[in-house]
Design a protein around this motif. Structure first.
Motif, PDB file in Angstrom:
ATOM      1  N   VAL A   1       0.731  -1.179  -0.023  1.00 30.16           N
ATOM      2  CA  VAL A   1      -0.141   0.018   0.067  1.00 30.16           C
ATOM      3  C   VAL A   1       0.813   1.236   0.155  1.00 30.16           C
ATOM      4  N   THR A   2       0.686   2.088  -0.867  1.00 29.88           N
ATOM      5  CA  THR A   2       1.520   3.262  -1.029  1.00 29.88           C
ATOM      6  C   THR A   2       0.763   4.491  -1.180  1.00 29.88           C
ATOM      7  N   VAL A   3       0.844   5.427  -0.249  1.00 31.63           N
ATOM      8  CA  VAL A   3       0.171   6.661   0.239  1.00 31.63           C
ATOM      9  C   VAL A   3       0.844   7.922  -0.244  1.00 31.63           C
ATOM     10  N   ILE A   4       0.324   8.519  -0.962  1.00 30.38           N
ATOM     11  CA  ILE A   4       1.183   9.902  -1.692  1.00 30.38           C
ATOM     12  C   ILE A   4       0.564  10.944  -0.732  1.00 30.38           C
ATOM     13  N   SER A   5       1.264  11.504  -0.018  1.00 22.16           N
ATOM     14  CA  SER A   5       0.541  12.370   0.981  1.00 22.16           C
ATOM     15  C   SER A   5       1.014  13.733   0.591  1.00 22.16           C
ATOM     16  N   ASP A   6      -0.161  14.591   0.256  1.00 23.75           N
ATOM     17  CA  ASP A   6      -0.025  15.832  -0.341  1.00 23.75           C
ATOM     18  C   ASP A   6      -0.677  16.933   0.639  1.00 23.75           C
ATOM     19  N   HIS A   7       0.009  17.661   1.266  1.00 24.74           N
ATOM     20  CA  HIS A   7      -0.412  18.560   2.046  1.00 24.74           C
ATOM     21  C   HIS A   7      -1.307  18.270   3.260  1.00 24.74           C
ATOM     22  N   MET A   8      -0.827  16.992   3.711  1.00 23.33           N
ATOM     23  CA  MET A   8      -1.612  16.475   4.861  1.00 23.33           C
ATOM     24  C   MET A   8      -0.938  16.652   6.191  1.00 23.33           C
ATOM     25  N   ARG A   9      -1.688  16.786   7.242  1.00 20.02           N
ATOM     26  CA  ARG A   9      -0.924  17.388   8.717  1.00 20.02           C
ATOM     27  C   ARG A   9       0.194  16.414   9.048  1.00 20.02           C
ATOM     28  N   PRO A  10       1.123  17.143   9.979  1.00 24.23           N
ATOM     29  CA  PRO A  10       2.260  15.867  10.334  1.00 24.23           C
ATOM     30  C   PRO A  10       1.761  14.953  11.400  1.00 24.23           C
ATOM     31  N   GLU A  11       0.462  15.038  12.047  1.00 25.90           N
ATOM     32  CA  GLU A  11       0.162  13.933  12.907  1.00 25.90           C
ATOM     33  C   GLU A  11      -0.283  12.834  11.911  1.00 25.90           C
ATOM     34  N   THR A  12      -0.893  13.413  10.858  1.00 19.85           N
ATOM     35  CA  THR A  12      -1.478  12.159  10.129  1.00 19.85           C
ATOM     36  C   THR A  12      -0.487  11.483   9.328  1.00 19.85           C
TER      37      THR A  12
END
Length: 392
Positions: free
Chosen positions: A80-91
């Motif tokens: 599973v690969t999540v491309i995290s764009d502009h998400m919060r540091p805690e997330t």
């Protein structure tokens, strides 16, 4: 002048009748239960890359990832690969603690296309057989990967679209959106598949032969609706899209009118953008018998169902108010249009709530009409749909 109006009336009638006939044919075709694509379980487990582009999806991403990790499929056969764009540091910190690949990006102008291309560059191309695209708000059942794997064991299968259904029905707008989704599934997926045509892609819950997806995406520059451009490219190359009606992916439905307006604006923009980008290939496609491509190109230039309903109803009513003898023919295609849409709605949605939801159709028509005048700017920037439903 009266003669010109008569000619224009017949021109509109023929144009809209073609739209109605198209929907009716495929709606009727969807009533037949097709044979399952895979009749026996696959002997081997293909290697899956599950790609989740997540732009400001803090409210929903963790539940989606947990569903993807809870598969009854060998752990060493999928990532599973999540491309995290502009998400919060805690997330991002919570995601980092899970057994997934987390790719953090920070695009100045974010798009799903950029995120997916970044993931493809990040991953080892030789490590995977299948690319599975899941939206950040989607929920899949534990058997999902196994069912998709069974489909890819069938010779010649390179692309499959699974059955996207509503995750929430908490508002009348959400109920209407869920019904609209199922009408699409009936007409553009089941109906097409039953007549031997390619099923339409929908942006998530879709799986591709990995090298095929890699090559098609790396040349994709679309801002919104990357799946529109992707399917046009692949159909022109002669790739057939299969449909898995019994493999479900839950998708969050629009809850408020404002979100409906923004989402449909993005969809309309992508629809017309892909038409004008690929219209020049129509004659070569006809010459080479690429009927799936021709069918999809027609879909891009045809009216959306809400606009079609509104236009046919308004014209029919105008003829009746003017006591025009042409009123009967217009009310005729309006009834046929209603029949096509009604036949495409699954039985489980025929409840009193449907009547309440239908009351939103006139307002939806006005929003879609406004969107027609704001398409140009919609393709210049990514329009994000905010997600998050209590209980998910």
């Amino acid at each position: 002048m009266e003669h010109l109006l008569h000619i224009f009336d017949w021109f509109l009638y023929i144009l809209l009748s073609i739209n109605v006939a198209y929907l009716l044919v495929y709606s009727l075709a969807s009533l037949r239960r097709g044979k399952p694509l895979a009749s026996v379980p696959a002997r081997a487990c293909k290697r899956f890359a599950v790609l989740i582009a997540a732009y400001r999806e803090d409210a929903v991403i963790l539940s989606t990832v947990h569903a993807c990790l809870a598969q009854d499929y060998p752990d060493d056969k999928y990532d599973v690969t999540v491309i995290s764009d502009h998400m919060r540091p805690e997330t991002n910190a919570a995601l980092s603690s899970l057994p997934i690949k987390l790719l953090q990006v920070d695009f100045e102008k974010s798009t799903n296309t950029k995120s997916l291309k970044a993931a493809l560059e990040y991953l080892d191309k030789a490590a995977y057989d299948v690319a599975l695209i899941i939206d950040a708000d989607n929920i899949i059942a534990p058997s999902y990967l196994s069912e998709v794997n069974d489909a890819f064991a069938v010779p010649g299968v390179r692309v499959v679209q699974t059955h996207r259904v509503a995750k929430n029905l908490n508002t009348d707008m959400a109920y209407l959106d869920a019904v609209s989704e199922e009408i699409n599934n009936s007409i553009f997926r089941s109906g097409h598949a039953n007549l031997g045509m390619s099923a339409a892609l929908i942006g998530s819950g879709m799986a591709f032969d990995y090298p095929l997806f890699y090559d098609a995406m790396m040349s994709n520059t679309s801002v919104g609706g990357f799946d529109r451009v992707l399917e046009m490219k692949l159909l022109y190359e002669g790739v057939h899209f299969h449909y898995l009606p019994d493999t479900f992916v839950k998708d969050e439905k629009i809850q408020q009118a404002n979100n409906f307006y923004q989402q449909r604006r993005r969809w309309l923009s992508a629809q017309y953008y892909s038409f004008f980008e690929f219209a020049g290939r129509l004659l070569p496609a006809i010459r080479d018998g690429k009927w799936d491509f021709c069918d999809k190109l027609y879909q891009q230039i045809s009216f959306s169902r809400v606009l079609l309903l509104g236009f046919v109803f308004i014209i029919s009513l105008a003829h009746s108010l003017c006591a025009s003898p042409s009123a009967c023919k217009w009310w005729g295609i309006f009834i046929l249009l209603l029949s096509a849409l009604a036949l495409a709605i699954p039985r489980k949605y025929w409840k009193w709530r449907l009547l309440k939801a239908v009351c939103w159709v006139p307002y939806s028509f006005l929003l879609m009409l406004l969107n027609l005048f704001r398409l140009k700017e919609a393709n210049k920037r990514f329009i994000h749909t905010v997600h998050g439903v209590d209980g998910y």
